[in-house]
Every structure is written in structure tokens, then in C-alpha cells.
Scaffold this active site. Sequence first.
Site, PDB file in Angstrom:
ATOM      1  N   HIS A 136     -34.462  70.377  82.583  1.00 45.22           N
ATOM      2  CA  HIS A 136     -35.582  71.288  82.405  1.00 45.22           C
ATOM      3  C   HIS A 136     -36.875  70.472  82.419  1.00 45.22           C
ATOM      4  CE1 HIS A 136     -35.445  69.723  78.361  1.00 45.22           C
ATOM      5  NE2 HIS A 136     -34.223  70.212  78.162  1.00 45.22           N
TER       6      HIS A 136
ATOM      7  N   HIS B 235     -36.918  67.032  80.625  1.00 47.52           N
ATOM      8  CA  HIS B 235     -36.388  65.915  81.426  1.00 47.52           C
ATOM      9  C   HIS B 235     -37.368  65.521  82.528  1.00 47.52           C
ATOM     10  CE1 HIS B 235     -32.641  68.079  80.049  1.00 47.52           C
ATOM     11  NE2 HIS B 235     -32.359  66.864  79.637  1.00 47.52           N
TER      12      HIS B 235
ATOM     13  N   ASP C 293     -34.945  64.592  70.472  1.00 45.88           N
ATOM     14  CA  ASP C 293     -33.823  63.957  69.785  1.00 45.88           C
ATOM     15  C   ASP C 293     -34.354  62.731  69.048  1.00 45.88           C
ATOM     16  OD1 ASP C 293     -31.526  65.620  70.823  1.00 45.88           O
ATOM     17  OD2 ASP C 293     -32.437  64.992  72.693  1.00 45.88           O
TER      18      ASP C 293
END
Lengths: 280, 280
Positions: free
Chosen positions: A33, A36, A149
Site C-alpha cells: 500500500h 510501503h 511497526d
Amino acid sequence: MLVKEIKELRSLIKAWKREGLSVGYVPTMGALHEGHESLIKRAVEENDKVVVSVFVNPTQFGPNEDFDSYPRNINKDLELCINAGAAIVFNPEPSEMYYGDKSTSVSVSGLTSVLCGAKRPGHFDGVCLVVSKFLNIVTPDKAYFGEKDAQQVAVIKRMVRDLNIDVEIVACPIIREEDGLAKSSRNTYLSKDERKAALVLSRSLEIAKDALRKGERNANNIKNSIKEVLNSEPLAKIDYVEIVDSDSLKSVEIIERNVLIPIAVYIGKTRLIDNFTFEI
Amino acid sequence: MLVKEIKELRSLIKAWKREGLSVGYVPTMGALHEGHESLIKRAVEENDKVVVSVFVNPTQFGPNEDFDSYPRNINKDLELCINAGAAIVFNPEPSEMYYGDKSTSVSVSGLTSVLCGAKRPGHFDGVCLVVSKFLNIVTPDKAYFGEKDAQQVAVIKRMVRDLNIDVEIVACPIIREEDGLAKSSRNTYLSKDERKAALVLSRSLEIAKDALRKGERNANNIKNSIKEVLNSEPLAKIDYVEIVDSDSLKSVEIIERNVLIPIAVYIGKTRLIDNFTFEI
């Protein structure tokens, strides 16, 4: 260019290195998406050649997690990567990456016993193993990870430091939908109602940001206001809400230095994460 | 040339690589003898430049082992390395190699639960960690290990395979004193009487070789004849006598394929190891 085998990838990268070209690397599990895409574009800006790996890594999923249903679409991913300027998309089969005997493990202790590490046992061992493998295969100058993350970034930086892997880890900001939802491959799991409900994550963090801006420094007060917002959404179920030291990921009571505020929330059956860092 | 810092070593090696030179690497704990020298000379033959590390690695010693008393003589080691043709001796301080938080670990399971791994808990974790660090720092084309530490060779080969470290591991034959004792830095611990008694290791293996040559294929019979010889020496105390598959290091009952026959024996307080491989 799509590459499936380690040997071919290595020989292409070695040819670049002989020419003195720098290599950027973006590890992904595919289902790419705009988050990235932002990593790939940053890598393209900062390096002569960029490799993107697309590999749904079995060793970082728990037995009851979504390895089988995790979205896969290599053709679409390949197109996004090439359009963003990547030179190679590396998409190995699991058998190219792992032997049956599963002998070797790489672990980072401490940082991995909290947050997602506590909720997903073995997850970060799987991440460390696959990332150390990819870094050894690609031997990039810089590798790009998303701050969504946040714990993963901290763990990978620690591993790279401790194993003397010669790479610069570049952490890139969270990319959001227009309404605030952090981009995630798992957002595709959400029904229409859940998609609306999922806004509660970013909304709860905005409340916390406001409180911090206004001078609140008691971590429990801030966690409680986040929880209050999350609990107001019937489709949401809190997995964790934490305020931790940015470096050590240890819980903080009074906010006196940079902190990470990460949350994990189930929306229906889909587990979503979000976070922000508050710098003092 | 003596190098103490990772940064300096890396920049020297990168300069070689830019010139297209190949790099051989010999990891050692110093107290170098003709066994190490044979590794260095082999590396010099096969590579443009050779790096030898001299580092008594604390993480591979158990709490009651000989880390403090392990022999150290960097000046003598440096001379031997340079005379053998090494370009760089890398001799870092422990603080250059390890952070206090000891976060990251590298483990190889299976292969490490037997033989020396069973007798020295944590030993191979320490070996794997330090070797993976050195391989990432030196980035050699080939790395040279002595077959005296046969289990170490098997473990390192497995780790290199599993972590996709781009290096060829070269195992080199055991070098012996004229009377048969395998060269070891720990031989310096032996008193005159113990030095004589230590011959029982190689002698017991010669008996086993003879039996195998004559067609004996029952592993227990061969182990018993080794033990008989070892037990005949009052200063010797058996730590283990095993016959294992060369690849898996699993115990073998009937010898039908290549086997490793490793022994570990205390001579007084000094633990010595020896082995040979029998190829079918």
C-alpha cells in the site's frame, strides 16, 4: 524485475557493487500500500538501486494467526514496486528461504518481551531470523522500515547493532488514509462498519497528543483517556495501550523523556496497531 | 598490522574490496600454535588478503571454565600471524565487541545438544554469536576453522547456511605434535607427567582406526576399546567418547556411512578433545 532465487539475486547485486552502486532495501510481506510505497520511494531517492522483498514469512506468524489468509497479490505488488522505482522485486518461495530442520534462531531479549512481543509469542524471533537472512542476502547500504511497526524498528536496530550487520536502518513515518487510519495490509480484512470503527485508533491517539501538548505528564492519565475513547467503540477490543521509553520500550509512569505510545486493538477479528512518538 | 577497532578494520577491508581483492579470515582465541598457523597459511594461499582475529571470547566460556586463565600473548601471536602472511590481526577489547545489555542471541539447535554442547551449556551460543559478529565485520570470502573442533565446524556450517551468510567455511585437518598429541592452546596447562598422559587420547583413537580398518562396524565395540585405552591411564578421566553421524552428529550404532569419532578427556584439570572422521 522479478527474482525468485537467492543465487540469482546475489549475482545481480554483486554486479551492482562492482560498479560501485549503492543498494537500498525494503523488506515487505507484500499486499503493498502507500505506506510501503513511501519506503520504496525514499529508498529510490537515497540509493542507486533498490531491492524490495515480497515474502509472507511463515516463521513470524503464530499458530492461530492469519498466515494463510494474509493477502497476496504479487503481480500488483510488482507493478507498484517498479512504478516506485525499484530495480528488483525478490519473491522467494518459503522452501528457498528455510530448511526443514529449522536449526538456527536469532533472538533479541528484553525489547521483545513487551507490547506485540508479549501478545504474539515467537513473532519477533521470526522477524529477526528472516530480516537477518534478507540483510545477509541483499547486503544493502540502507534498509527501510515503517514506524507503524515501532517495536519492530527498535528490535531490528538492536539486532543490527549486536550482530554488527553493516547496514543503516532507516525508520519512515506512518502513512495514513485521509481520515486518519494508519495504512495496513490488514485493513482489507475490515467490513464497511469495521472500517468506520477502526478510526477509533487514530482518534484515541489524537486525544493523547492533545493532552501531552497541554502538559499532562502522568502516563496513567493519558492511557486512561486513550482507553476511554477505544472503549466507546462497540466493535473495538483493546489488546494493549502502553506508554514506554522510546529506546528501552520499558513502561514509563511519569513522562520525562521521549516516549513511544503504541496501541493494539481488535476491530472485530482484525488486530490493528498504531502509535506515535512524543519527543521532549 | 594490529587493529583494535571495528571501524578501522571495516574501512581497511572495504578498501581491499574496492580493489577487487579476496579476503580470507581465521578466527582464533590467540595463544597461537602450529594448528592456527596451518589455517593462516592455507588462507594466505587461497586469498589476496588474510585477517586473523585474536579474541578470547567471554560468551563461550562457562562460569567454572578457564576464561581468566586462558593463555594470552598478543605480541607473540602478532608475530606468528605476520610471519605466516596475514595482513591484519584484529584484537578487539571485549567492550568493542559486546554491549552490557546482552540483548541478541544466535543459537543452533539439535547439533549443539550433544558432545561438547551437552557438556558445556551455552558454549555454542557464545560461539555462534561471536562468529556471526566477526563474519559480519570481516565479510570474508572464505573462513578457516580447525577440524579439531569438529562439532564447532558442523555448527558454524549450519549457522552460515541458515542465516545466508555469504562465506565459504573451510575445515582444515588437525595438526599434531610429533608424538601424536593434537595441538591445542590448552596443552600449555599440562604438567610434564600430564603431557605424557595426554598421549592416551590420540593413542585410543589409533586403536579405533585399526579396528575400523579391520572391518569392525559395531559402534559400541569401538567405543569400548577407546574407553579401555583411556581408562588404562590413571591421570585421564573420560568426559565423553562418541561415534556420531558426520552431518547430523546423531549417535550411530552400526557404522554404515561417514562417522565422526570425537572424544573429550580430562587430563588432571585440563579438558582436551580429539577426533577423527571415518569415511565409508
